[in-house]
Design an enzyme around this catalytic site. Structure first.
Site, mmCIF file in Angstrom:
data_model
loop_
_atom_site.group_PDB
_atom_site.id
_atom_site.type_symbol
_atom_site.label_atom_id
_atom_site.label_comp_id
_atom_site.label_asym_id
_atom_site.label_seq_id
_atom_site.Cartn_x
_atom_site.Cartn_y
_atom_site.Cartn_z
ATOM 1 N N ASP A 63 -3.796 8.515 -7.986
ATOM 2 C CA ASP A 63 -2.874 8.110 -6.927
ATOM 3 C C ASP A 63 -3.738 7.833 -5.704
ATOM 4 O OD1 ASP A 63 -1.050 7.831 -4.871
ATOM 5 O OD2 ASP A 63 0.233 9.478 -5.525
ATOM 6 N N VAL A 64 -3.928 6.555 -5.384
ATOM 7 C CA VAL A 64 -4.872 6.180 -4.323
ATOM 8 C C VAL A 64 -4.455 6.684 -2.949
ATOM 9 C CG1 VAL A 64 -5.705 4.149 -5.561
ATOM 10 C CG2 VAL A 64 -3.788 3.909 -3.946
ATOM 11 N N ASN A 89 -8.181 -2.516 -5.457
ATOM 12 C CA ASN A 89 -7.158 -3.472 -5.888
ATOM 13 C C ASN A 89 -5.750 -2.897 -5.868
ATOM 14 O OD1 ASN A 89 -6.045 -5.862 -7.548
ATOM 15 N ND2 ASN A 89 -5.635 -4.084 -8.850
ATOM 16 N N TYR A 153 4.377 -5.712 4.189
ATOM 17 C CA TYR A 153 3.298 -6.011 3.242
ATOM 18 C C TYR A 153 2.194 -6.812 3.946
ATOM 19 C CZ TYR A 153 0.890 -8.229 -0.701
ATOM 20 O OH TYR A 153 -0.062 -8.682 -1.580
ATOM 21 N N LYS A 157 -1.860 -5.910 4.664
ATOM 22 C CA LYS A 157 -2.967 -6.745 4.204
ATOM 23 C C LYS A 157 -3.790 -7.277 5.386
ATOM 24 C CE LYS A 157 -2.255 -6.388 -0.204
ATOM 25 N NZ LYS A 157 -3.244 -5.705 -1.079
ATOM 26 N N THR A 187 1.701 -12.143 -11.220
ATOM 27 C CA THR A 187 1.592 -10.724 -11.542
ATOM 28 C C THR A 187 2.974 -10.092 -11.589
ATOM 29 O OG1 THR A 187 1.408 -10.126 -9.208
ATOM 30 C CG2 THR A 187 -0.659 -10.537 -10.397
#
Length: 272
Positions: A63-64, A89, A153, A157, A187
């Site tokens: 879990d990043v 990623n 989002y 980024k 994706t």
């Protein structure tokens, strides 16, 4: 966790969020390039299966969002050789206007997309050693300017892009930090967007979705180079940046991109 014994002097690469999509494609290409690759993802079962399928040396549940998880990944990775590449990623893509997103979704976007990159990058920088290495952060073309329907989002980024550029001036010689900014990619993240939402139309407005293999090729080709930012496709960058330069006058442009995206989606449905 391990799939194979490898030369302890091998160059090791870590790819987070790699059970599928861009992460899987990046991991597979790094395996082809001769790296001992460690994949991570939330699901232990899925990431270990992917590791077996592409020939990675290990698949690790992670879990990043948890800072300590990155230290555990470093410890695993360095059993196979010298850490040389770290690809941040892992990401989530909850779409919707700020007022539409749940508090849980907002927190998840910030913690996975930004904090996860910060913790991963810091762990990698501390583990590279005298041989140096490369950090490759998967950002997005949305980092370059406003994207209605993806405001949170895009903000995460943009922060990843800013972090990458700043770190490029902080790191010692031999350590390189890169940010890849792809347009919409085919994706699960994009597939899960609301079909009637603005975000999905905007993502499709460039004419076609990029493949995970295209993004992987750009990401891996940055390794060893001094270039910091790479946009895919290159022509998309000035269009998105224009919205950042004159955001108060960009409503007409947004409407045009949205209409173009809906036409592309409709044509894709007819051709399917």
């Amino acid at each position: 966790m391990s799939n194979a014994s490898v030369d302890v002097g091998a160059k090791v690469a870590v790819v987070t969020g790699a059970a599928r999509g861009i992460g899987r494609a990046v991991g597979a290409l790094l395996v082809e390039r001769g790296y001992a690759v460690v994949l991570t993802d939330l699901s232990a079962e899925e990431v270990r299966r992917t590791a077996r399928e592409i020939g990675a040396v290990a698949g690790v549940a992670q879990d990043v969002r948890l800072e300590e998880s990155h230290a555990a990944v470093v410890a695993e990775a360095t059993t196979y050789g010298r850490l040389a590449v770290w690809v941040n990623n892992a990401g989530v893509g909850d779409d919707g206007a700020l007022t539409e997103l749940s508090s849980e979704a907002v927190r998840r976007l910030v913690e996975v997309n930004l904090l996860g990159v910060i913790w991963g990058t810091r762990a990698a920088l501390g583990a590279f050693g005298p041989g140096g290495g490369d950090v490759v952060n998967i950002a997005s073309v949305s980092a370059l300017g406003p994207v209605p329907g993806l405001s949170v989002y895009a903000a995460t980024k943009a922060a990843v892009l800013s972090l990458s550029m700043s770190l490029a001036g902080e790191t010692p010689a031999g350590v390189r930090v890169h940010a890849v900014c792809p347009d919409g990619v085919d994706t699960d993240l994009v597939a899960a967007m609301r079909p009637d939402g603005r975000a999905k139309a905007m993502v499709h407005s460039s004419g076609r979705l990029r493949t995970t293999a295209e993004v992987a090729a750009v990401a891996v080709d940055l390794v060893g180079r001094r270039r910091v930012v790479r946009t895919l496709p290159a022509w998309r960058s000035p269009l998105v940046r224009a919205g950042a330069l004159i955001p108060s006058r960009s409503r007409t442009g947004f409407a045009l991109f949205e209409a173009m995206g809906r036409r592309v989606m409709e044509r894709s449905r007819r051709d399917a």
